[in-house]
Design a protein around this motif. Structure first.
Motif, PDB file in Angstrom:
ATOM      1  N   GLU A 153      -4.919  29.943  27.521  1.00 45.98           N
ATOM      2  CA  GLU A 153      -5.024  31.059  27.087  1.00 45.98           C
ATOM      3  C   GLU A 153      -5.881  31.142  25.633  1.00 45.98           C
ATOM      4  O   GLU A 153      -5.510  30.648  24.747  1.00 45.98           O
ATOM      5  CB  GLU A 153      -3.646  31.718  26.854  1.00 45.98           C
ATOM      6  N   PHE A 154      -6.959  32.061  25.873  1.00 46.76           N
ATOM      7  CA  PHE A 154      -7.622  32.463  24.788  1.00 46.76           C
ATOM      8  C   PHE A 154      -7.509  33.684  23.762  1.00 46.76           C
ATOM      9  O   PHE A 154      -8.368  33.913  23.156  1.00 46.76           O
ATOM     10  CB  PHE A 154      -9.217  32.317  25.078  1.00 46.76           C
ATOM     11  N   LEU A 155      -6.536  34.335  24.152  1.00 49.31           N
ATOM     12  CA  LEU A 155      -6.369  35.663  23.560  1.00 49.31           C
ATOM     13  C   LEU A 155      -6.208  35.767  21.865  1.00 49.31           C
ATOM     14  O   LEU A 155      -5.835  34.512  21.534  1.00 49.31           O
ATOM     15  CB  LEU A 155      -5.164  36.368  24.127  1.00 49.31           C
ATOM     16  N   ARG A 156      -6.830  36.585  21.467  1.00 50.35           N
ATOM     17  CA  ARG A 156      -6.653  36.873  20.004  1.00 50.35           C
ATOM     18  C   ARG A 156      -5.547  37.885  19.613  1.00 50.35           C
ATOM     19  O   ARG A 156      -5.608  38.823  20.435  1.00 50.35           O
ATOM     20  CB  ARG A 156      -8.090  37.182  19.158  1.00 50.35           C
ATOM     21  N   GLU A 157      -4.789  37.476  18.604  1.00 49.16           N
ATOM     22  CA  GLU A 157      -3.799  38.617  18.159  1.00 49.16           C
ATOM     23  C   GLU A 157      -4.606  39.772  17.671  1.00 49.16           C
ATOM     24  O   GLU A 157      -5.718  39.720  17.165  1.00 49.16           O
ATOM     25  CB  GLU A 157      -2.964  37.947  17.183  1.00 49.16           C
ATOM     26  N   GLY A 158      -4.033  41.036  18.040  1.00 50.58           N
ATOM     27  CA  GLY A 158      -4.775  42.215  17.544  1.00 50.58           C
ATOM     28  C   GLY A 158      -5.626  42.781  18.404  1.00 50.58           C
ATOM     29  O   GLY A 158      -5.811  44.051  18.709  1.00 50.58           O
TER      30      GLY A 158
HETATM   31  C1  UDX Z   1      -7.482  32.389  17.735  1.00 45.22           C
HETATM   32  C2  UDX Z   1      -8.699  32.128  18.567  1.00 45.22           C
HETATM   33  O1  UDX Z   1      -9.527  33.130  18.485  1.00 45.22           O
HETATM   34  C3  UDX Z   1      -8.213  32.565  20.195  1.00 45.22           C
HETATM   35  O2  UDX Z   1      -9.249  32.517  21.010  1.00 45.22           O
HETATM   36  C4  UDX Z   1      -7.012  31.464  20.297  1.00 45.22           C
HETATM   37  O3  UDX Z   1      -6.253  31.995  21.626  1.00 45.22           O
HETATM   38  C5  UDX Z   1      -5.647  31.696  19.355  1.00 45.22           C
HETATM   39  O4  UDX Z   1      -6.362  31.417  18.083  1.00 45.22           O
HETATM   40  P1  UDX Z   1      -5.976  34.448  16.343  1.00 45.22           P
HETATM   41  O5  UDX Z   1      -5.346  33.280  15.751  1.00 45.22           O
HETATM   42  O6  UDX Z   1      -5.234  35.790  17.096  1.00 45.22           O
HETATM   43  O7  UDX Z   1      -6.985  33.918  17.772  1.00 45.22           O
HETATM   44  O8  UDX Z   1      -7.297  35.108  15.333  1.00 45.22           O
HETATM   45  P2  UDX Z   1      -8.774  35.115  15.107  1.00 45.22           P
HETATM   46  O9  UDX Z   1      -9.172  36.366  15.240  1.00 45.22           O
HETATM   47  O10 UDX Z   1      -9.392  33.920  16.078  1.00 45.22           O
HETATM   48  O11 UDX Z   1      -8.811  34.590  13.623  1.00 45.22           O
HETATM   49  C6  UDX Z   1      -7.961  33.524  12.890  1.00 45.22           C
HETATM   50  C7  UDX Z   1      -8.169  33.423  11.502  1.00 45.22           C
HETATM   51  O12 UDX Z   1      -9.412  33.104  11.232  1.00 45.22           O
HETATM   52  C8  UDX Z   1      -8.047  34.473  10.719  1.00 45.22           C
HETATM   53  O13 UDX Z   1      -7.010  34.138   9.706  1.00 45.22           O
HETATM   54  C9  UDX Z   1      -9.001  35.176  10.402  1.00 45.22           C
HETATM   55  O14 UDX Z   1      -9.131  35.871   9.065  1.00 45.22           O
HETATM   56  C10 UDX Z   1     -10.085  33.937  10.236  1.00 45.22           C
HETATM   57  N1  UDX Z   1     -11.452  34.295  10.446  1.00 45.22           N
HETATM   58  C11 UDX Z   1     -11.918  34.507  11.731  1.00 45.22           C
HETATM   59  C12 UDX Z   1     -12.266  34.076   9.196  1.00 45.22           C
HETATM   60  O15 UDX Z   1     -11.797  33.772   8.122  1.00 45.22           O
HETATM   61  N2  UDX Z   1     -13.645  34.394   9.582  1.00 45.22           N
HETATM   62  C13 UDX Z   1     -14.146  34.686  10.903  1.00 45.22           C
HETATM   63  O16 UDX Z   1     -15.477  34.697  10.909  1.00 45.22           O
HETATM   64  C14 UDX Z   1     -13.169  34.700  11.834  1.00 45.22           C
END
Ligand code: UDX
Length: 440
Positions: A153-158
């Motif tokens: 699963e690749f979903l992102r929280e939010g």
């Molecule tokens: C991540 C993956 O994106 C998702 O595909 C996987 O299933 C689960 O892990 P998530 O942890 O929900 O999802 O959040 P994400 O939006 O990816 O952000 C992760 C972290 O990276 C956050 O702390 C965010 O602030 C940070 N981030 C993200 C950065 O610092 N810079 C960026 O450009 C993007």
């Protein structure tokens, strides 16, 4: 189709609700009676935009059910998804004991002559599918028919609901055509490209994808340090490189570093997996180091401006690991609050959604004051730290903020504000990878 999902956490619950939304009959299983009671009465234990409506609608339509019984769920379902936690162990490797226990329980209820597909949706090390297959064979009655599939699963929280309803791609790792055909039927309504692989490759794709995204973030953060030392502007640099289609602009936002329940855990796990396979992935250790250093450099910037942090009144905006979630697990903002408190600062924090869980799970010291609004948080503050880029902070009346602060000093850990505007408003403004704006 009739499906069940074992584990009603983030991945399990959102997947279950989305499968039901496209017309499947879904049973979500969980072994926490409190959570089950809440879910059955329409209470959602996590904040995720759109999820509550989705769950309520599909429960009312009798397409989404909740139970504590794996036996009941497996009996009624052609396809059984496993979405239980795979937490990290102290050495970074993954604790697979929940997966193993569920595999044994599934084995115990499989009936000869009734074919089932067992799908692993949890993030697991490569070769876990083989172990799940062996476990089911070991504990099941002779003659049961099943296949094990990997469907990470690749979903992102939010934005989990949107990610699931409109995925970029669906990865299905299967060594059986019979299982693959059922998986294709499940995903048909989502109209997304399906990447078909063997089980091992699908498992690897998940760790490889998250590690690559973390690598992009650490690359941008390392560049931000070079920008600070040279007077260049990280925002312009990442726009410049990101417009090359081969690189892409996404996930190049410099900040305080990545956090959350996935990246830190998955990168540590991938390092451990590579070590176990005798192919150390040292590049990923650098990714981790840069991530740690990014927060350290930020605190050093605060010391440079404030000299001694002890007894300084500091407002912190943001506690969640990113905006639009109430998730405070492995949040850099939370680490930062703890670091500032350890140095003796008096912290007042505000977060639109994360304060309740930060307190409930005792993630911040009891001495941290919690404010009801961004404005209340900065009352008399000698510095404001922006740790999570919530939209609410972008829309705040900065003139009112400045008037409430003791000293108009802002440390923006997410480059949310425009430096020139901040200077015009009379702030001393320090951010990431862009020149500081002094008004003295
Ligand atoms: C991540 C993956 O994106 C998702 O595909 C996987 O299933 C689960 O892990 P998530 O942890 O929900 O999802 O959040 P994400 O939006 O990816 O952000 C992760 C972290 O990276 C956050 O702390 C965010 O602030 C940070 N981030 C993200 C950065 O610092 N810079 C960026 O450009 C993007």
């Amino acid at each position: 189709m009739d499906l069940c999902i074992i584990g009603s956490g983030y991945v399990g619950l959102v997947s279950g609700a989305c499968f039901a939304e496209v017309g499947h009959h879904v049973i979500c299983v969980d072994n926490d009676p409190r959570k089950l009671t809440a879910l059955k009465s329409g209470q959602i234990p996590i904040y995720e935009p759109g999820l509550e409506d989705l769950v309520k609608r599909n429960v009312a339509a009798h397409r989404l059910h909740f139970t504590g019984s794996i036996g009941e769920a497996v009996e009624k379902s052609q396809v059984v998804f496993i979405a239980v936690p795979t937490p990290p162990q102290p050495d970074g490797s993954v604790d697979l004991s929940y997966i193993e226990r569920v595999a044994r329980e599934i084995a115990g209820v499989l009936k000869p002559g009734e074919y089932r597909v067992v799908v692993d949706k949890s993030t697991v090390p490569v070769k876990t599918g083989d172990n799940v297959t062996d476990t089911i064979k070991r504990y099941a009655k002779p003659g049961v028919e099943f296949d094990v599939v990997s469907n990470p699963e690749f979903l992102r929280e939010g934005c989990a609901v949107a990610d699931l309803m409109k995925p970029d791609r669906v990865v299905v790792g299967s060594n059986s055509d019979r299982a693959l055909n059922l998986m294709k039927k499940i995903y048909e309504p989502f109209m997304a490209p399906i990447i078909v692989t063997d089980v091992n490759s699908a498992e690897l794709i998940k760790h490889a994808a998250n590690s690559f995204l973390a690598l992009k973030i650490s690359y941008a953060n390392a560049l931000s340090a070079i920008c600070e030392a040279s007077g260049a502007d990280i925002e312009k640099v990442v726009d410049g490189i990101g417009s090359d289609k081969r690189i892409g602009r996404h996930f190049l936002n410099a900040g305080l570093g990545y956090g959350g329940s996935c990246f830190p855990k998955d990168i540590a796990a991938f390092i451990a997996i590579a070590d176990q396979l005798g192919r150390p992935f040292t590049l990923l250790k650098e990714v981790q180091r840069i991530n740690r250093e990014q927060k350290e450099r930020f605190i050093q910037k605060m010391r440079d401006a404030l000299w001694i942090l002890r007894d300084k009144k500091i407002a912190v905006w943001g506690l969640t690991f990113k905006p639009d979630t109430d998730d405070v697990r492995s949040s850099v903002a939370i680490d930062l609050v703890n670091d500032l408190c350890r140095e003796g600062a008096h912290v007042t924090a505000y977060d639109p959604k994360g304060m309740e869980k930060a307190v409930e799970f005792k993630l911040i010291p009891a001495s941290v004051k919690l404010a009801k609004s961004p404005l209340e948080a900065v009352d008399g503050a000698e510095a404001l730290v922006l740790a999570t880029e919530w939209r609410e902070f972008k829309e705040v009346d900065l003139t009112a903020i400045k008037a409430r602060m003791h000293t108009p000093l802002v440390f923006d850990g997410r480059n949310l504000f425009d430096p020139a505007t901040m200077k015009e408003l009379g702030f001393n403004y320090r951010c990431i990878g862009r020149p500081a704006m002094e008004t003295r």
